[in-house]
Design a protein around this motif. Structure first.
Motif, PDB file in Angstrom:
ATOM      1  N   UNK A 176       3.945   5.827  -5.050  1.00  0.00           N
ATOM      2  CA  UNK A 176       4.256   5.941  -6.479  1.00  0.00           C
ATOM      3  C   UNK A 176       3.236   6.825  -7.183  1.00  0.00           C
ATOM      4  N   UNK A 177       1.966   6.638  -6.839  1.00  0.00           N
ATOM      5  CA  UNK A 177       0.922   7.448  -7.467  1.00  0.00           C
ATOM      6  C   UNK A 177       1.107   8.930  -7.157  1.00  0.00           C
ATOM      7  N   UNK A 178       1.546   9.258  -5.943  1.00  0.00           N
ATOM      8  CA  UNK A 178       1.731  10.668  -5.593  1.00  0.00           C
ATOM      9  C   UNK A 178       2.949  11.275  -6.291  1.00  0.00           C
ATOM     10  N   UNK A 179       3.897  10.441  -6.713  1.00  0.00           N
ATOM     11  CA  UNK A 179       5.082  10.938  -7.411  1.00  0.00           C
ATOM     12  C   UNK A 179       4.924  10.946  -8.929  1.00  0.00           C
ATOM     13  N   UNK A 180       3.968  10.184  -9.418  1.00  0.00           N
ATOM     14  CA  UNK A 180       3.766  10.068 -10.859  1.00  0.00           C
ATOM     15  C   UNK A 180       3.428  11.428 -11.467  1.00  0.00           C
ATOM     16  N   UNK A 181       4.129  11.788 -12.510  1.00  0.00           N
ATOM     17  CA  UNK A 181       3.846  13.029 -13.230  1.00  0.00           C
ATOM     18  C   UNK A 181       4.582  14.252 -12.703  1.00  0.00           C
ATOM     19  N   UNK A 182       5.404  14.102 -11.679  1.00  0.00           N
ATOM     20  CA  UNK A 182       6.158  15.252 -11.170  1.00  0.00           C
ATOM     21  C   UNK A 182       7.278  15.602 -12.140  1.00  0.00           C
ATOM     22  N   UNK A 183       7.546  16.880 -12.271  1.00  0.00           N
ATOM     23  CA  UNK A 183       8.700  17.274 -13.079  1.00  0.00           C
ATOM     24  C   UNK A 183       9.920  17.402 -12.165  1.00  0.00           C
ATOM     25  N   UNK A 184      11.074  17.662 -12.747  1.00  0.00           N
ATOM     26  CA  UNK A 184      12.335  17.670 -12.007  1.00  0.00           C
ATOM     27  C   UNK A 184      12.328  18.690 -10.863  1.00  0.00           C
ATOM     28  N   UNK A 185      11.774  19.857 -11.083  1.00  0.00           N
ATOM     29  CA  UNK A 185      11.773  20.875 -10.026  1.00  0.00           C
ATOM     30  C   UNK A 185      10.866  20.456  -8.862  1.00  0.00           C
ATOM     31  N   UNK A 186       9.755  19.788  -9.159  1.00  0.00           N
ATOM     32  CA  UNK A 186       8.866  19.311  -8.098  1.00  0.00           C
ATOM     33  C   UNK A 186       9.538  18.190  -7.299  1.00  0.00           C
ATOM     34  N   UNK A 234       0.828  -1.213   0.000  1.00  0.00           N
ATOM     35  CA  UNK A 234       0.000   0.000   0.000  1.00  0.00           C
ATOM     36  C   UNK A 234       0.859   1.258   0.000  1.00  0.00           C
ATOM     37  N   UNK A 235       1.870   1.266   0.856  1.00  0.00           N
ATOM     38  CA  UNK A 235       2.760   2.432   0.946  1.00  0.00           C
ATOM     39  C   UNK A 235       3.421   2.701  -0.399  1.00  0.00           C
TER      40      UNK A 235
END
Length: 149
Positions: free
Chosen positions: A131-141, A125-126
């Protein structure tokens, strides 16, 4: 705490060797001259952890009622179903992870009256929702999140 784990590993290894010894003796009518009682091997704790022997009887915590895979027996351990992955975390994150697990475990088990296992349920679950919360982040984020750790 690691002493308890290493002692449990040693006990399991000894029990497993004793079981194999007993089974081999029961298969032959006459014991051979080279039969000796099983002795625990004197290996380092690191090698015992890296290559643990299978326990002669699975722990209750490794069992589960049903599985989605019809080829997997209902009493298969987490080690047989999933892939071991090791992480190194800062002490504060490890403490937060343990705290969250204990809270969720208590709530889940109280509500559903069934076991909430750390390796079978909590860690997947963790990882999934992390992973879902990190998906789609760009380098600065990503950098912002790393700096906030």
């Amino acid at each position: 705490m690691s002493d308890d784990r290493s002692e449990r590993l040693r006990q399991r290894r000894k029990q497993s060797k004793q079981k194999v010894q007993d089974e081999s003796e029961s298969e032959s009518d006459e014991p051979s001259e080279t039969d000796e009682p099983a002795q625990p091997s004197e290996t380092s704790e690191a090698s015992e952890i890296a290559q643990p022997s299978k326990p002669s009887k699975p722990d209750e915590t490794d069992k589960h009622a049903e599985t989605d895979d019809p080829d997997t027996p209902a009493d298969a351990s987490v080690k047989e179903e999933q892939i071991g992955t090791y992480m190194y975390l800062p002490q504060s994150q490890k403490k937060d992870l343990e705290r969250l697990y204990n809270i969720l475990k208590a709530e889940y088990e109280y509500e559903y009256d069934e076991e909430f296992e750390k390796n079978r349920s909590f860690y997947p679950l963790v990882v999934k929702y992390g992973l879902e919360s990190l998906d789609g982040l760009d380098a600065s984020e990503i950098r912002e999140r790393l700096e906030s750790l």
